[in-house]
Motif scaffolding. Structure first.
Motif, mmCIF file in Angstrom:
data_model
loop_
_atom_site.group_PDB
_atom_site.id
_atom_site.type_symbol
_atom_site.label_atom_id
_atom_site.label_comp_id
_atom_site.label_asym_id
_atom_site.label_seq_id
_atom_site.Cartn_x
_atom_site.Cartn_y
_atom_site.Cartn_z
ATOM 1 N N PHE A 8 -39.885 66.892 52.712
ATOM 2 C CA PHE A 8 -40.867 68.141 53.060
ATOM 3 C C PHE A 8 -39.984 69.205 53.672
ATOM 4 O O PHE A 8 -39.945 69.826 53.757
ATOM 5 C CB PHE A 8 -42.426 67.645 54.220
ATOM 6 N N GLY A 9 -38.811 68.926 54.484
ATOM 7 C CA GLY A 9 -38.503 69.857 55.074
ATOM 8 C C GLY A 9 -37.341 70.107 54.526
ATOM 9 O O GLY A 9 -37.339 71.919 54.213
ATOM 10 N N VAL A 10 -36.220 69.475 52.807
ATOM 11 C CA VAL A 10 -36.107 70.275 51.937
ATOM 12 C C VAL A 10 -36.779 71.260 51.218
ATOM 13 O O VAL A 10 -35.898 72.416 51.313
ATOM 14 C CB VAL A 10 -35.553 69.365 51.431
ATOM 15 N N PHE A 11 -37.606 70.608 50.797
ATOM 16 C CA PHE A 11 -38.521 71.924 49.412
ATOM 17 C C PHE A 11 -39.605 73.116 50.615
ATOM 18 O O PHE A 11 -39.081 73.866 50.397
ATOM 19 C CB PHE A 11 -40.567 70.711 50.110
ATOM 20 N N SER A 12 -39.496 72.508 52.414
ATOM 21 C CA SER A 12 -39.363 74.157 52.606
ATOM 22 C C SER A 12 -38.412 75.076 53.272
ATOM 23 O O SER A 12 -38.563 76.103 53.025
ATOM 24 C CB SER A 12 -40.458 73.809 54.476
ATOM 25 N N PHE A 13 -37.633 73.993 53.085
ATOM 26 C CA PHE A 13 -36.294 75.380 53.331
ATOM 27 C C PHE A 13 -35.901 75.885 52.063
ATOM 28 O O PHE A 13 -35.295 77.319 52.489
ATOM 29 C CB PHE A 13 -34.772 74.125 53.877
ATOM 30 N N ILE A 14 -36.292 74.787 51.143
ATOM 31 C CA ILE A 14 -35.711 75.562 49.610
ATOM 32 C C ILE A 14 -36.773 77.318 49.626
ATOM 33 O O ILE A 14 -36.638 78.278 49.310
ATOM 34 C CB ILE A 14 -35.722 74.879 48.609
ATOM 35 N N PHE A 15 -38.316 76.738 50.127
ATOM 36 C CA PHE A 15 -39.257 77.928 49.845
ATOM 37 C C PHE A 15 -38.504 78.637 51.204
ATOM 38 O O PHE A 15 -38.932 79.934 50.033
ATOM 39 C CB PHE A 15 -40.274 77.097 50.135
ATOM 40 N N LEU A 16 -38.736 78.344 52.216
ATOM 41 C CA LEU A 16 -38.219 79.761 53.003
ATOM 42 C C LEU A 16 -37.440 80.515 52.734
ATOM 43 O O LEU A 16 -37.486 81.742 52.638
ATOM 44 C CB LEU A 16 -37.996 79.053 53.938
ATOM 45 N N LYS A 17 -35.816 79.794 52.339
ATOM 46 C CA LYS A 17 -34.836 80.760 51.273
ATOM 47 C C LYS A 17 -35.561 81.534 50.363
ATOM 48 O O LYS A 17 -34.551 82.812 50.184
ATOM 49 C CB LYS A 17 -34.074 79.566 51.050
ATOM 50 N N ASN A 18 -36.280 80.795 49.198
ATOM 51 C CA ASN A 18 -36.745 81.645 48.335
ATOM 52 C C ASN A 18 -37.456 82.950 48.440
ATOM 53 O O ASN A 18 -37.255 84.108 48.248
ATOM 54 C CB ASN A 18 -37.132 81.411 47.443
ATOM 55 N N GLN A 19 -38.112 82.798 49.500
ATOM 56 C CA GLN A 19 -38.599 83.835 49.922
ATOM 57 C C GLN A 19 -38.179 84.797 51.137
ATOM 58 O O GLN A 19 -38.540 86.405 50.655
ATOM 59 C CB GLN A 19 -40.010 83.456 51.109
ATOM 60 N N GLU A 20 -37.125 84.834 51.419
ATOM 61 C CA GLU A 20 -36.269 85.960 52.532
ATOM 62 C C GLU A 20 -35.673 86.563 51.611
ATOM 63 O O GLU A 20 -35.867 87.703 51.376
ATOM 64 C CB GLU A 20 -35.544 84.902 53.195
ATOM 65 N N MET A 21 -35.058 85.915 49.978
ATOM 66 C CA MET A 21 -34.712 85.989 49.120
ATOM 67 C C MET A 21 -35.562 86.992 48.267
ATOM 68 O O MET A 21 -34.942 88.377 47.518
ATOM 69 C CB MET A 21 -33.625 85.292 48.129
ATOM 70 N N TYR A 22 -36.741 86.717 48.367
ATOM 71 C CA TYR A 22 -37.361 88.233 48.294
ATOM 72 C C TYR A 22 -37.386 89.026 48.353
ATOM 73 O O TYR A 22 -37.793 89.828 48.142
ATOM 74 C CB TYR A 22 -39.365 87.003 47.414
ATOM 75 N N ARG A 23 -38.237 89.232 49.386
ATOM 76 C CA ARG A 23 -38.413 90.022 50.445
ATOM 77 C C ARG A 23 -37.280 90.853 50.757
ATOM 78 O O ARG A 23 -37.366 92.026 50.510
ATOM 79 C CB ARG A 23 -38.605 89.535 51.876
ATOM 80 N N VAL A 24 -35.789 90.192 50.432
ATOM 81 C CA VAL A 24 -34.675 91.124 50.407
ATOM 82 C C VAL A 24 -34.758 91.865 49.491
ATOM 83 O O VAL A 24 -33.947 93.351 49.262
ATOM 84 C CB VAL A 24 -33.225 90.502 50.755
ATOM 85 N N ASP A 25 -34.290 91.565 48.179
ATOM 86 C CA ASP A 25 -35.106 92.139 47.221
ATOM 87 C C ASP A 25 -36.093 93.368 47.277
ATOM 88 O O ASP A 25 -36.145 94.034 46.134
ATOM 89 C CB ASP A 25 -35.096 90.785 45.762
ATOM 90 N N ILE A 26 -38.148 92.331 47.504
ATOM 91 C CA ILE A 26 -38.532 94.108 47.601
ATOM 92 C C ILE A 26 -38.307 94.901 48.646
ATOM 93 O O ILE A 26 -37.939 95.619 47.999
ATOM 94 C CB ILE A 26 -39.733 93.006 47.565
#
Length: 363
Positions: free
Chosen positions: A123-141
């Protein structure tokens, strides 16, 4: 993004679920005071992480707390699930695995402890990937929003530049016409005037006849020059209100009535371009989306504004959104200091109002 889909909400939920699991182990175990104090300390660390963004090295505090309670309670071994999760959450997966393996082999416990550590790491790795993708998504937006803003700004600048160029072109054309009239027509008329003044003082008939002939020749040249100038100034294509009348006349799908009032010469060239685009776009929408049988186009020009209204008598259900063509016309209207409004009540109605620049008119 909905609140239930926020990664941080999932992370904090897992943290407090782990605290619930520790309390459950404490209730099923010996219920010692030392175990309860350990749970309180871990709960304090969890609350701090919930309220504040703690640095990654802060997991050392969790590790020291669990190490300190090793001799007193077995819950201390399960407590290492928190630093394992936090290290994986911060992207320190290798440190998380080393901590997981070290504690597990040092304790040599059952498979339950292994799966307990494994789910914390997973769950730690899963949350890390999820947060990373969210940050990339926000930067892209943010980048897309910035690009769209820059494009809108460029469009407005281009429209303003087009308006300025149209004004400069109009001034240059006025200057060219004035110069041509001065160099040719003005010269001949001045010569004819001077010849007529000299004719009054001439006594000899032959000399007077020559002067009259000269006046006649100059007037003929002036008339010819004026005709050529007017012919050269006459546009080959329809402009101004004639272009609107041509668009209305060529619209065969509906019965259309065109009305106009005011001095059409007050309207600059760049505004005629907008008005023509409004008429074309609106009539196209009427033909595609309306069951109207009649369309009214009304153009009013005053000393301060130009008002164009286009209305049909349709009853069909209209689209709930504005098309890209009308949105572009609204932006062009705003760039000229005007507005373009749309109404779907009692038929489809488009009203475009553009103010006239008095300085431009006087120039």
């Amino acid at each position: 993004m909905k609140k239930l889909m926020e990664p941080l909400l999932f992370v904090n939920s897992w943290r407090f679920l782990m605290m619930g699991a520790f309390i459950h182990l404490w209730v099923l175990g010996d219920s010692q005071i030392s175990s309860f104090i350990l749970i309180l300390l871990l709960l304090l660390m969890t609350c701090l992480r919930w309220r504040f963004a703690l640095p990654v090295w802060f997991v050392l505090v969790d590790i020291l707390i669990c190490f300190f309670y090793f001799p007193y309670t077995d819950i201390a071994y399960y407590g290492f699930a928190l630093p394992i999760f936090e290290l994986a959450l911060k992207g320190k997966c290798l440190f998380s695995l080393f901590l997981c393996a070290g504690v597990f082999f040092a304790q040599a416990s059952s498979s339950f402890l292994f799966w307990f550590f494994f789910q914390a790491f997973f769950f730690g790795v899963f949350s890390f990937i999820f947060l990373k993708n969210q940050e990339m998504y926000r930067v892209d937006i943010d980048e897309q929003r910035k690009v769209r803003y820059e494009l809108e700004r460029i469009k407005i600048d281009l429209l303003e530049a087009n308006q300025s160029v149209s004004h400069q072109a109009e001034l240059m054309e006025r200057y060219r016409i004035a110069r041509e009239l001065h160099d040719h027509l003005g010269h001949d008329l001045t010569g004819a005037t001077l010849a007529l003044q000299a004719y009054q003082y001439v006594q000899e008939p032959e000399e007077a006849k020559k002067i009259l002939q000269e006046v006649k020749n100059r007037l003929e040249r002036s008339t010819k020059s004026l005709r050529e100038t007017v012919h050269n100034m006459t546009p080959m294509t329809r402009i101004g209100v004639e272009s609107l009348e041509s668009v209305v006349r060529n619209f065969q799908q509906k019965d259309i009535e065109f009305k106009k009032s005011g001095n059409m010469l007050l309207v600059p060239v760049h505004i005629w371009s907008l008005l023509e685009s409004c008429v074309k776009e609106t009539l196209t929408n009427v033909a595609k989306h309306s069951n109207a049988t009649k369309v009214e186009v009304d153009l009013q020009v005053t000393e301060s504004i130009v008002r164009l209204s286009i209305k049909d008598n349709g009853t069909a259900k209209k689209l709930s959104h504005t098309g890209s063509g009308l949105r572009s016309l609204q932006m062009r209207s705003r760039s000229m200091g005007g507005s373009l409004s749309i109404s779907h009540e009692n038929g489809f109605l488009v009203v475009c109002v553009i103010p006239l620049d008095k300085e431009m008119l006087n120039g």
